[in-house]
Write an enzyme that holds these catalytic residues in place. Structure first.
Site, mmCIF file in Angstrom:
data_model
loop_
_atom_site.group_PDB
_atom_site.id
_atom_site.type_symbol
_atom_site.label_atom_id
_atom_site.label_comp_id
_atom_site.label_asym_id
_atom_site.label_seq_id
_atom_site.Cartn_x
_atom_site.Cartn_y
_atom_site.Cartn_z
ATOM 1 N N TRP A 100 0.828 -1.208 0.000
ATOM 2 C CA TRP A 100 0.000 0.000 0.000
ATOM 3 C C TRP A 100 0.859 1.253 0.000
ATOM 4 C CZ3 TRP A 100 -0.324 4.056 3.459
ATOM 5 C CH2 TRP A 100 -1.401 4.935 3.301
ATOM 6 N N HIS A 101 1.984 1.198 0.701
ATOM 7 C CA HIS A 101 2.847 2.373 0.792
ATOM 8 C C HIS A 101 3.544 2.700 -0.529
ATOM 9 C CE1 HIS A 101 2.355 2.035 5.173
ATOM 10 N NE2 HIS A 101 2.777 3.284 5.219
ATOM 11 N N GLY A 102 3.756 1.724 -1.370
ATOM 12 C CA GLY A 102 4.403 2.039 -2.638
ATOM 13 C C GLY A 102 4.601 0.807 -3.492
ATOM 14 N N PHE A 109 2.102 8.534 -1.323
ATOM 15 C CA PHE A 109 1.325 7.321 -1.189
ATOM 16 C C PHE A 109 -0.137 7.548 -1.556
ATOM 17 C CE2 PHE A 109 4.545 6.843 2.362
ATOM 18 C CZ PHE A 109 5.470 6.297 1.511
#
Length: 488
Positions: free
Chosen positions: A328-330, A488
Protein backbone atom coordinates in the site's frame (compact mmCIF):
# COMPACT_ATOMS: atom_id res chain seq x y z
CA UNK A 1 -1.00 22.53 -2.48
CA UNK A 2 1.09 22.08 0.65
CA UNK A 3 0.07 23.25 4.10
CA UNK A 4 3.53 24.81 4.32
CA UNK A 5 3.24 26.89 1.15
CA UNK A 6 2.85 30.68 1.46
CA UNK A 7 -0.09 30.46 -0.95
CA UNK A 8 -1.91 28.19 1.48
CA UNK A 9 -0.92 30.02 4.66
CA UNK A 10 -1.53 33.58 3.44
CA UNK A 11 -4.21 33.21 0.77
CA UNK A 12 -6.16 29.95 0.64
CA UNK A 13 -6.68 29.44 4.39
CA UNK A 14 -7.41 33.07 5.39
CA UNK A 15 -9.91 33.52 2.53
CA UNK A 16 -11.65 30.25 3.38
CA UNK A 17 -11.83 31.09 7.09
CA UNK A 18 -13.18 34.55 6.34
CA UNK A 19 -15.93 33.20 4.11
CA UNK A 20 -16.71 30.28 6.43
CA UNK A 21 -17.32 32.46 9.47
CA UNK A 22 -19.61 34.83 7.62
CA UNK A 23 -22.18 32.38 8.92
CA UNK A 24 -22.27 32.34 12.71
CA UNK A 25 -23.56 29.66 15.02
CA UNK A 26 -24.29 26.20 13.62
CA UNK A 27 -22.46 25.28 10.43
CA UNK A 28 -24.26 23.03 7.96
CA UNK A 29 -25.36 23.62 4.37
CA UNK A 30 -23.46 26.86 3.66
CA UNK A 31 -20.29 25.64 5.37
CA UNK A 32 -20.41 22.27 3.64
CA UNK A 33 -20.82 23.78 0.18
CA UNK A 34 -18.00 26.20 0.85
CA UNK A 35 -15.65 23.49 2.15
CA UNK A 36 -16.52 21.23 -0.78
CA UNK A 37 -15.73 23.92 -3.36
CA UNK A 38 -12.46 24.85 -1.68
CA UNK A 39 -11.53 21.16 -1.28
CA UNK A 40 -11.99 20.60 -5.02
CA UNK A 41 -9.81 23.65 -5.72
CA UNK A 42 -7.24 22.43 -3.18
CA UNK A 43 -6.95 19.05 -4.90
CA UNK A 44 -7.10 20.45 -8.45
CA UNK A 45 -4.09 22.71 -7.82
CA UNK A 46 -1.87 19.66 -7.35
CA UNK A 47 -3.96 16.91 -8.92
CA UNK A 48 -4.85 18.63 -12.20
CA UNK A 49 -6.94 16.43 -14.49
CA UNK A 50 -6.93 13.66 -11.88
CA UNK A 51 -9.58 15.73 -10.11
CA UNK A 52 -12.06 14.24 -12.58
CA UNK A 53 -10.99 10.75 -11.49
CA UNK A 54 -11.51 11.73 -7.87
CA UNK A 55 -15.00 13.13 -8.58
CA UNK A 56 -15.93 10.03 -10.60
CA UNK A 57 -14.80 7.81 -7.72
CA UNK A 58 -16.91 9.84 -5.30
CA UNK A 59 -20.00 9.61 -7.52
CA UNK A 60 -19.55 5.87 -7.99
CA UNK A 61 -19.16 5.11 -4.28
CA UNK A 62 -22.04 7.47 -3.40
CA UNK A 63 -24.50 5.57 -5.59
CA UNK A 64 -23.11 2.14 -4.66
CA UNK A 65 -23.49 2.88 -0.94
CA UNK A 66 -27.13 3.87 -1.46
CA UNK A 67 -27.76 0.70 -3.48
CA UNK A 68 -26.11 -1.46 -0.81
CA UNK A 69 -28.14 0.24 1.91
CA UNK A 70 -31.40 -0.37 0.04
CA UNK A 71 -30.51 -4.00 -0.61
CA UNK A 72 -29.74 -4.54 3.07
CA UNK A 73 -32.97 -2.80 4.09
CA UNK A 74 -34.99 -4.96 1.72
CA UNK A 75 -33.52 -8.07 3.40
CA UNK A 76 -31.65 -9.09 0.27
CA UNK A 77 -28.18 -9.81 1.71
CA UNK A 78 -26.94 -11.71 -1.38
CA UNK A 79 -27.62 -8.70 -3.61
CA UNK A 80 -26.02 -6.36 -1.06
CA UNK A 81 -22.98 -8.63 -0.93
CA UNK A 82 -22.71 -8.59 -4.72
CA UNK A 83 -22.96 -4.81 -4.81
CA UNK A 84 -20.31 -4.53 -2.11
CA UNK A 85 -17.99 -6.81 -4.08
CA UNK A 86 -18.48 -4.67 -7.18
CA UNK A 87 -17.84 -1.42 -5.29
CA UNK A 88 -14.69 -2.66 -3.54
CA UNK A 89 -13.51 -4.41 -6.71
CA UNK A 90 -13.81 -1.25 -8.83
CA UNK A 91 -12.03 0.84 -6.18
CA UNK A 92 -9.17 -1.67 -6.03
CA UNK A 93 -8.94 -1.95 -9.82
CA UNK A 94 -8.62 1.83 -10.14
CA UNK A 95 -5.95 1.83 -7.43
CA UNK A 96 -4.20 -1.11 -9.09
CA UNK A 97 -4.12 0.49 -12.53
CA UNK A 98 -2.73 3.81 -11.42
CA UNK A 99 -0.42 2.62 -8.66
CA UNK A 100 0.69 -0.89 -9.59
CA UNK A 101 0.37 -1.37 -13.36
CA UNK A 102 3.93 -0.24 -14.08
CA UNK A 103 5.30 -2.23 -11.10
CA UNK A 104 3.56 -5.36 -12.33
CA UNK A 105 4.70 -4.83 -15.92
CA UNK A 106 8.33 -4.23 -14.87
CA UNK A 107 8.41 -7.46 -12.86
CA UNK A 108 6.74 -9.48 -15.61
CA UNK A 109 9.20 -8.07 -18.15
CA UNK A 110 12.09 -9.10 -15.90
CA UNK A 111 10.74 -12.66 -15.98
CA UNK A 112 10.17 -12.46 -19.75
CA UNK A 113 13.77 -11.34 -20.19
CA UNK A 114 15.00 -14.48 -18.46
CA UNK A 115 12.66 -16.63 -20.57
CA UNK A 116 13.61 -14.86 -23.79
CA UNK A 117 10.05 -13.60 -24.35
CA UNK A 118 9.30 -10.22 -25.88
CA UNK A 119 8.47 -7.73 -23.10
CA UNK A 120 5.03 -6.20 -22.78
CA UNK A 121 4.78 -2.46 -23.36
CA UNK A 122 2.87 -0.45 -20.77
CA UNK A 123 2.97 3.35 -20.91
CA UNK A 124 4.23 5.11 -17.80
CA UNK A 125 1.17 5.91 -15.69
CA UNK A 126 1.24 8.93 -13.42
CA UNK A 127 0.16 8.40 -9.82
CA UNK A 128 -2.77 10.59 -8.72
CA UNK A 129 -1.84 12.34 -5.51
CA UNK A 130 -3.49 10.83 -2.42
CA UNK A 131 -5.10 7.94 -4.32
CA UNK A 132 -4.29 5.38 -1.62
CA UNK A 133 -5.94 7.48 1.07
CA UNK A 134 -9.14 8.37 -0.75
CA UNK A 135 -9.49 4.77 -1.98
CA UNK A 136 -9.31 3.46 1.59
CA UNK A 137 -11.82 6.11 2.69
CA UNK A 138 -14.20 4.97 -0.05
CA UNK A 139 -13.80 1.27 0.77
CA UNK A 140 -14.38 1.82 4.49
CA UNK A 141 -17.53 3.83 3.65
CA UNK A 142 -19.23 1.17 1.51
CA UNK A 143 -18.14 -1.64 3.85
CA UNK A 144 -19.52 0.17 6.90
CA UNK A 145 -22.82 0.70 5.08
CA UNK A 146 -22.92 -3.01 4.23
CA UNK A 147 -22.15 -3.94 7.85
CA UNK A 148 -24.84 -1.49 9.03
CA UNK A 149 -22.24 0.40 11.00
CA UNK A 150 -23.39 3.45 9.03
CA UNK A 151 -26.34 4.59 6.95
CA UNK A 152 -25.72 5.57 3.35
CA UNK A 153 -25.54 9.33 2.97
CA UNK A 154 -28.35 10.60 0.76
CA UNK A 155 -26.89 14.07 0.38
CA UNK A 156 -24.28 14.10 -2.42
CA UNK A 157 -22.68 17.17 -0.82
CA UNK A 158 -22.18 15.42 2.51
CA UNK A 159 -20.87 12.25 0.85
CA UNK A 160 -18.50 14.19 -1.38
CA UNK A 161 -17.26 16.33 1.50
CA UNK A 162 -16.49 13.22 3.58
CA UNK A 163 -14.22 11.91 0.82
CA UNK A 164 -12.86 15.29 -0.31
CA UNK A 165 -12.43 17.29 2.90
CA UNK A 166 -9.09 18.96 2.22
CA UNK A 167 -7.32 18.70 5.62
CA UNK A 168 -7.23 14.89 5.47
CA UNK A 169 -7.59 14.38 1.71
CA UNK A 170 -3.98 13.81 0.69
CA UNK A 171 -2.35 11.98 3.60
CA UNK A 172 -4.99 11.16 6.18
CA UNK A 173 -5.77 10.43 8.88
CA UNK A 174 -8.10 7.79 7.42
CA UNK A 175 -11.40 8.75 9.01
CA UNK A 176 -14.39 6.42 9.24
CA UNK A 177 -17.63 7.81 7.87
CA UNK A 178 -19.53 6.88 11.03
CA UNK A 179 -17.22 9.15 13.04
CA UNK A 180 -17.91 12.12 10.76
CA UNK A 181 -21.57 11.65 9.76
CA UNK A 182 -23.11 13.70 12.56
CA UNK A 183 -20.47 16.42 12.20
CA UNK A 184 -21.28 16.77 8.50
CA UNK A 185 -24.93 17.38 9.37
CA UNK A 186 -24.34 19.85 12.18
CA UNK A 187 -21.36 21.33 14.01
CA UNK A 188 -20.57 24.37 16.10
CA UNK A 189 -17.14 26.00 16.34
CA UNK A 190 -16.50 27.43 19.78
CA UNK A 191 -13.71 29.90 20.53
CA UNK A 192 -11.92 27.18 22.49
CA UNK A 193 -12.19 24.78 19.53
CA UNK A 194 -10.81 27.35 17.14
CA UNK A 195 -7.96 28.25 19.51
CA UNK A 196 -7.13 24.55 19.92
CA UNK A 197 -7.13 24.12 16.14
CA UNK A 198 -4.75 27.06 15.65
CA UNK A 199 -2.44 25.76 18.38
CA UNK A 200 -2.42 22.26 16.91
CA UNK A 201 -1.78 23.60 13.41
CA UNK A 202 1.16 25.73 14.57
CA UNK A 203 2.68 22.78 16.42
CA UNK A 204 2.37 20.63 13.28
CA UNK A 205 3.82 23.37 11.09
CA UNK A 206 6.83 23.77 13.38
CA UNK A 207 7.34 20.00 13.47
CA UNK A 208 7.54 19.96 9.69
CA UNK A 209 9.64 23.02 8.91
CA UNK A 210 11.79 23.37 12.04
CA UNK A 211 12.60 19.71 12.68
CA UNK A 212 11.69 17.39 9.79
CA UNK A 213 13.00 19.63 7.01
CA UNK A 214 16.23 20.34 8.89
CA UNK A 215 17.17 16.71 9.59
CA UNK A 216 16.09 15.80 6.05
CA UNK A 217 19.22 17.58 4.79
CA UNK A 218 21.80 15.12 6.20
CA UNK A 219 19.54 12.15 5.53
CA UNK A 220 19.03 13.04 1.86
CA UNK A 221 22.69 13.90 1.27
CA UNK A 222 24.05 10.73 2.86
CA UNK A 223 21.53 8.46 1.15
CA UNK A 224 22.57 10.02 -2.17
CA UNK A 225 26.31 9.52 -1.51
CA UNK A 226 28.18 6.82 -3.44
CA UNK A 227 27.70 3.69 -1.34
CA UNK A 228 31.44 3.06 -1.34
CA UNK A 229 31.94 6.26 0.67
CA UNK A 230 29.28 5.58 3.32
CA UNK A 231 30.94 4.72 6.63
CA UNK A 232 29.19 3.31 9.70
CA UNK A 233 29.10 6.82 11.15
CA UNK A 234 27.51 8.23 8.00
CA UNK A 235 24.95 5.42 7.84
CA UNK A 236 23.88 5.75 11.47
CA UNK A 237 23.65 9.53 11.26
CA UNK A 238 21.49 9.25 8.14
CA UNK A 239 19.11 6.70 9.60
CA UNK A 240 18.82 8.59 12.90
CA UNK A 241 18.00 11.75 10.94
CA UNK A 242 15.49 9.89 8.78
CA UNK A 243 13.89 8.31 11.84
CA UNK A 244 13.33 11.79 13.25
CA UNK A 245 12.33 13.19 9.85
CA UNK A 246 9.60 10.70 8.97
CA UNK A 247 7.98 10.93 12.39
CA UNK A 248 7.92 14.72 12.57
CA UNK A 249 7.03 15.02 8.89
CA UNK A 250 4.00 12.73 9.11
CA UNK A 251 2.89 13.52 12.66
CA UNK A 252 3.32 17.21 11.78
CA UNK A 253 0.97 16.75 8.82
CA UNK A 254 -1.51 14.90 11.04
CA UNK A 255 -1.34 17.69 13.63
CA UNK A 256 -2.04 20.26 10.94
CA UNK A 257 -4.92 18.20 9.54
CA UNK A 258 -6.46 17.74 12.99
CA UNK A 259 -5.97 21.43 13.75
CA UNK A 260 -7.53 22.54 10.47
CA UNK A 261 -10.45 20.19 11.02
CA UNK A 262 -11.06 21.63 14.49
CA UNK A 263 -11.03 25.20 13.09
CA UNK A 264 -14.01 24.19 10.92
CA UNK A 265 -15.78 22.24 13.66
CA UNK A 266 -14.60 18.71 12.83
CA UNK A 267 -13.00 16.37 15.34
CA UNK A 268 -10.61 13.95 13.65
CA UNK A 269 -9.19 10.87 15.33
CA UNK A 270 -5.59 10.95 16.55
CA UNK A 271 -3.07 9.36 14.21
CA UNK A 272 -0.01 9.11 16.48
CA UNK A 273 0.52 8.30 20.15
CA UNK A 274 4.25 8.61 20.85
CA UNK A 275 5.34 5.62 18.72
CA UNK A 276 9.04 6.00 19.56
CA UNK A 277 8.46 5.10 23.21
CA UNK A 278 6.98 1.73 22.20
CA UNK A 279 8.19 -1.39 24.01
CA UNK A 280 7.48 -3.81 21.15
CA UNK A 281 6.58 -3.82 17.47
CA UNK A 282 2.98 -4.59 18.44
CA UNK A 283 3.04 -1.54 20.67
CA UNK A 284 4.65 0.52 17.88
CA UNK A 285 1.76 -0.24 15.53
CA UNK A 286 -0.76 0.73 18.17
CA UNK A 287 0.92 4.14 18.23
CA UNK A 288 2.11 4.75 14.62
CA UNK A 289 -0.32 5.79 11.85
CA UNK A 290 -3.17 4.57 14.03
CA UNK A 291 -5.85 5.22 11.41
CA UNK A 292 -4.07 2.97 8.88
CA UNK A 293 -3.24 0.14 11.29
CA UNK A 294 -6.83 0.13 12.61
CA UNK A 295 -8.11 0.14 8.99
CA UNK A 296 -6.10 -2.98 8.17
CA UNK A 297 -7.21 -4.56 11.46
CA UNK A 298 -10.93 -3.95 10.90
CA UNK A 299 -11.19 -4.46 7.14
CA UNK A 300 -8.58 -7.15 6.48
CA UNK A 301 -7.09 -8.82 9.58
CA UNK A 302 -10.39 -9.57 11.34
CA UNK A 303 -12.21 -10.75 8.17
CA UNK A 304 -9.28 -13.14 7.58
CA UNK A 305 -9.92 -14.60 11.00
CA UNK A 306 -7.65 -12.38 13.07
CA UNK A 307 -6.35 -14.15 16.15
CA UNK A 308 -9.48 -16.30 16.55
CA UNK A 309 -7.97 -19.05 14.40
CA UNK A 310 -5.07 -21.42 14.93
CA UNK A 311 -1.63 -19.94 15.75
CA UNK A 312 -0.27 -20.86 12.31
CA UNK A 313 -3.22 -19.18 10.58
CA UNK A 314 -2.87 -16.13 12.84
CA UNK A 315 0.79 -15.81 11.84
CA UNK A 316 -0.18 -16.09 8.18
CA UNK A 317 -2.82 -13.40 8.67
CA UNK A 318 -0.24 -11.06 10.22
CA UNK A 319 2.25 -11.61 7.40
CA UNK A 320 -0.48 -11.15 4.77
CA UNK A 321 -1.67 -7.91 6.34
CA UNK A 322 1.81 -6.43 6.54
CA UNK A 323 2.73 -7.60 3.06
CA UNK A 324 -0.26 -5.62 1.81
CA UNK A 325 0.54 -2.75 4.18
CA UNK A 326 4.00 -2.51 2.62
CA UNK A 327 2.56 -2.69 -0.88
CA UNK A 328 0.00 0.00 0.00
CA UNK A 329 2.85 2.37 0.79
CA UNK A 330 4.40 2.04 -2.64
CA UNK A 331 4.78 -0.08 -5.77
CA UNK A 332 8.30 -1.21 -4.92
CA UNK A 333 9.91 -4.32 -3.46
CA UNK A 334 11.51 -2.06 -0.86
CA UNK A 335 8.10 -1.36 0.65
CA UNK A 336 7.14 -5.04 0.44
CA UNK A 337 10.30 -6.01 2.35
CA UNK A 338 9.61 -3.24 4.88
CA UNK A 339 6.11 -4.61 5.46
CA UNK A 340 7.31 -8.21 5.72
CA UNK A 341 10.06 -7.11 8.13
CA UNK A 342 7.47 -5.71 10.52
CA UNK A 343 5.19 -8.72 9.95
CA UNK A 344 8.06 -11.06 10.85
CA UNK A 345 8.66 -9.41 14.21
CA UNK A 346 4.94 -9.29 14.96
CA UNK A 347 4.86 -13.06 14.44
CA UNK A 348 7.96 -13.52 16.63
CA UNK A 349 6.46 -11.40 19.40
CA UNK A 350 3.14 -13.24 19.28
CA UNK A 351 4.91 -16.61 19.38
CA UNK A 352 7.12 -15.37 22.24
CA UNK A 353 4.26 -14.08 24.40
CA UNK A 354 3.36 -17.39 26.13
CA UNK A 355 6.98 -18.08 27.12
CA UNK A 356 7.51 -14.48 28.20
CA UNK A 357 4.72 -14.86 30.77
CA UNK A 358 6.41 -17.82 32.50
CA UNK A 359 7.72 -17.27 36.06
CA UNK A 360 11.42 -16.86 36.64
CA UNK A 361 11.98 -14.26 33.92
CA UNK A 362 15.32 -12.51 34.26
CA UNK A 363 15.00 -9.08 35.95
CA UNK A 364 17.71 -7.80 33.62
CA UNK A 365 15.70 -8.72 30.51
CA UNK A 366 12.57 -7.17 32.03
CA UNK A 367 14.30 -3.79 32.36
CA UNK A 368 12.28 -1.42 30.09
CA UNK A 369 15.41 -0.19 28.29
CA UNK A 370 15.91 -3.49 26.46
CA UNK A 371 12.43 -3.80 24.89
CA UNK A 372 12.62 -0.16 23.84
CA UNK A 373 16.13 -0.58 22.38
CA UNK A 374 15.02 -3.71 20.50
CA UNK A 375 11.93 -1.95 19.14
CA UNK A 376 13.83 1.09 17.93
CA UNK A 377 16.52 -1.06 16.31
CA UNK A 378 13.90 -3.04 14.38
CA UNK A 379 12.08 0.17 13.38
CA UNK A 380 15.26 1.92 12.24
CA UNK A 381 16.45 -1.06 10.20
CA UNK A 382 13.02 -1.10 8.61
CA UNK A 383 13.30 2.59 7.75
CA UNK A 384 16.38 1.76 5.64
CA UNK A 385 14.16 -0.22 3.24
CA UNK A 386 11.57 2.57 3.38
CA UNK A 387 14.10 5.26 2.43
CA UNK A 388 16.65 3.57 0.14
CA UNK A 389 15.87 3.75 -3.59
CA UNK A 390 16.43 0.04 -4.27
CA UNK A 391 16.84 -3.24 -2.41
CA UNK A 392 20.49 -3.35 -3.47
CA UNK A 393 21.07 0.11 -2.02
CA UNK A 394 19.24 -0.86 1.18
CA UNK A 395 21.38 -3.98 1.61
CA UNK A 396 24.60 -2.02 1.03
CA UNK A 397 23.44 0.64 3.49
CA UNK A 398 22.74 -1.98 6.16
CA UNK A 399 26.25 -3.35 5.64
CA UNK A 400 27.61 0.13 6.25
CA UNK A 401 25.55 0.40 9.44
CA UNK A 402 27.03 -2.90 10.61
CA UNK A 403 30.57 -1.73 9.76
CA UNK A 404 31.04 -4.51 7.21
CA UNK A 405 32.50 -2.35 4.45
CA UNK A 406 35.74 -0.45 4.02
CA UNK A 407 34.53 3.05 3.06
CA UNK A 408 36.51 5.17 0.63
CA UNK A 409 37.79 8.53 1.80
CA UNK A 410 35.43 11.46 1.41
CA UNK A 411 35.75 15.14 2.30
CA UNK A 412 32.19 15.03 3.67
CA UNK A 413 32.84 13.66 7.13
CA UNK A 414 30.14 12.96 9.68
CA UNK A 415 31.05 16.17 11.49
CA UNK A 416 30.53 18.13 8.28
CA UNK A 417 26.81 17.26 8.39
CA UNK A 418 26.38 17.96 12.09
CA UNK A 419 25.80 21.69 11.99
CA UNK A 420 24.42 23.57 14.99
CA UNK A 421 21.01 23.66 13.32
CA UNK A 422 21.01 19.87 12.85
CA UNK A 423 22.11 19.30 16.46
CA UNK A 424 19.27 21.55 17.65
CA UNK A 425 16.71 19.78 15.46
CA UNK A 426 17.88 16.35 16.67
CA UNK A 427 17.66 17.47 20.29
CA UNK A 428 14.18 18.88 19.71
CA UNK A 429 13.24 15.65 17.96
CA UNK A 430 14.46 13.53 20.87
CA UNK A 431 12.44 15.59 23.35
CA UNK A 432 9.40 16.03 21.11
CA UNK A 433 9.05 12.31 20.36
CA UNK A 434 8.34 11.59 24.04
CA UNK A 435 5.37 12.68 26.19
CA UNK A 436 7.56 14.40 28.80
CA UNK A 437 6.62 17.98 27.93
CA UNK A 438 2.82 17.36 27.71
CA UNK A 439 2.97 15.34 30.94
CA UNK A 440 4.79 18.17 32.70
CA UNK A 441 2.27 20.71 31.41
CA UNK A 442 -0.62 18.53 32.54
CA UNK A 443 0.94 18.11 35.96
CA UNK A 444 1.31 21.87 36.35
CA UNK A 445 -2.25 22.47 35.14
CA UNK A 446 -3.79 20.07 37.65
CA UNK A 447 -1.62 20.22 40.76
CA UNK A 448 0.12 23.56 41.01
CA UNK A 449 -1.00 26.97 42.35
CA UNK A 450 -3.14 29.15 40.04
CA UNK A 451 -0.39 31.78 39.79
CA UNK A 452 2.00 29.18 38.38
CA UNK A 453 -0.63 27.99 35.91
CA UNK A 454 -1.09 31.55 34.64
CA UNK A 455 2.66 31.87 34.20
CA UNK A 456 2.86 28.56 32.34
CA UNK A 457 -0.09 29.53 30.10
CA UNK A 458 1.61 32.83 29.25
CA UNK A 459 4.87 31.03 28.54
CA UNK A 460 3.04 28.53 26.31
CA UNK A 461 1.46 31.35 24.32
CA UNK A 462 4.80 33.10 23.86
CA UNK A 463 6.40 29.82 22.80
CA UNK A 464 3.64 29.24 20.27
CA UNK A 465 4.13 32.72 18.80
CA UNK A 466 7.88 32.17 18.57
CA UNK A 467 7.34 28.82 16.83
CA UNK A 468 4.91 30.41 14.37
CA UNK A 469 7.27 33.27 13.52
CA UNK A 470 10.25 30.92 13.17
CA UNK A 471 8.20 28.57 10.99
CA UNK A 472 7.03 31.40 8.71
CA UNK A 473 10.61 32.62 8.34
CA UNK A 474 11.70 29.09 7.44
CA UNK A 475 8.85 28.75 4.94
CA UNK A 476 9.77 32.07 3.33
CA UNK A 477 13.43 31.08 3.04
CA UNK A 478 12.88 27.44 2.17
CA UNK A 479 12.37 25.46 -1.01
CA UNK A 480 9.71 22.99 -2.14
CA UNK A 481 9.70 20.13 0.34
CA UNK A 482 6.55 17.97 0.16
CA UNK A 483 5.39 15.69 2.94
CA UNK A 484 6.78 12.16 2.72
CA UNK A 485 3.34 10.54 2.77
CA UNK A 486 2.13 12.62 -0.19
CA UNK A 487 3.71 10.00 -2.47
CA UNK A 488 1.33 7.32 -1.19
Amino acid sequence: MLFTEPAFLFLFLPVLLGLYFLQRGTHAAYGNWLLLIFSVVFYAIGGGSFTLLMLASIAFNYYMAIAIDRARGATRPPRAETLLSVAVGVDLVVLGIFKYANFFADNVNTLFLVLGVRPIVVPRILLPIGISFFTFHAISYVVDVYRRDATAQKSPVHAALYLLLFPQLIAGPIIRYRDLADQLARRVVSLDDFAYGVRRFVIGLSKKVLIANVVAGPADKIFSMPLAEVSAGHAWLAIVCYTVQIYFDFSGYSDMAIGLGRMFGFRFTENFRWPYIAQSIQDFWRRWHISLSSWFRDYLYKPLGGSRVSPARTYLNLVTVFFLCGLWHGASWNFVVWGLWHGLFLVIERAWEPSARRPGKSPVLSWPVWPHAYTMLVVMIGWVFFRAPTLTAATAFLKSMAGLNAPARTPYTVQWYLTAEVWLALAAGAIGSTPWVPALAQSIATRRPPALRVTVDALSTVTLIVLLVASIMQVAAGTYNPFIYFQF
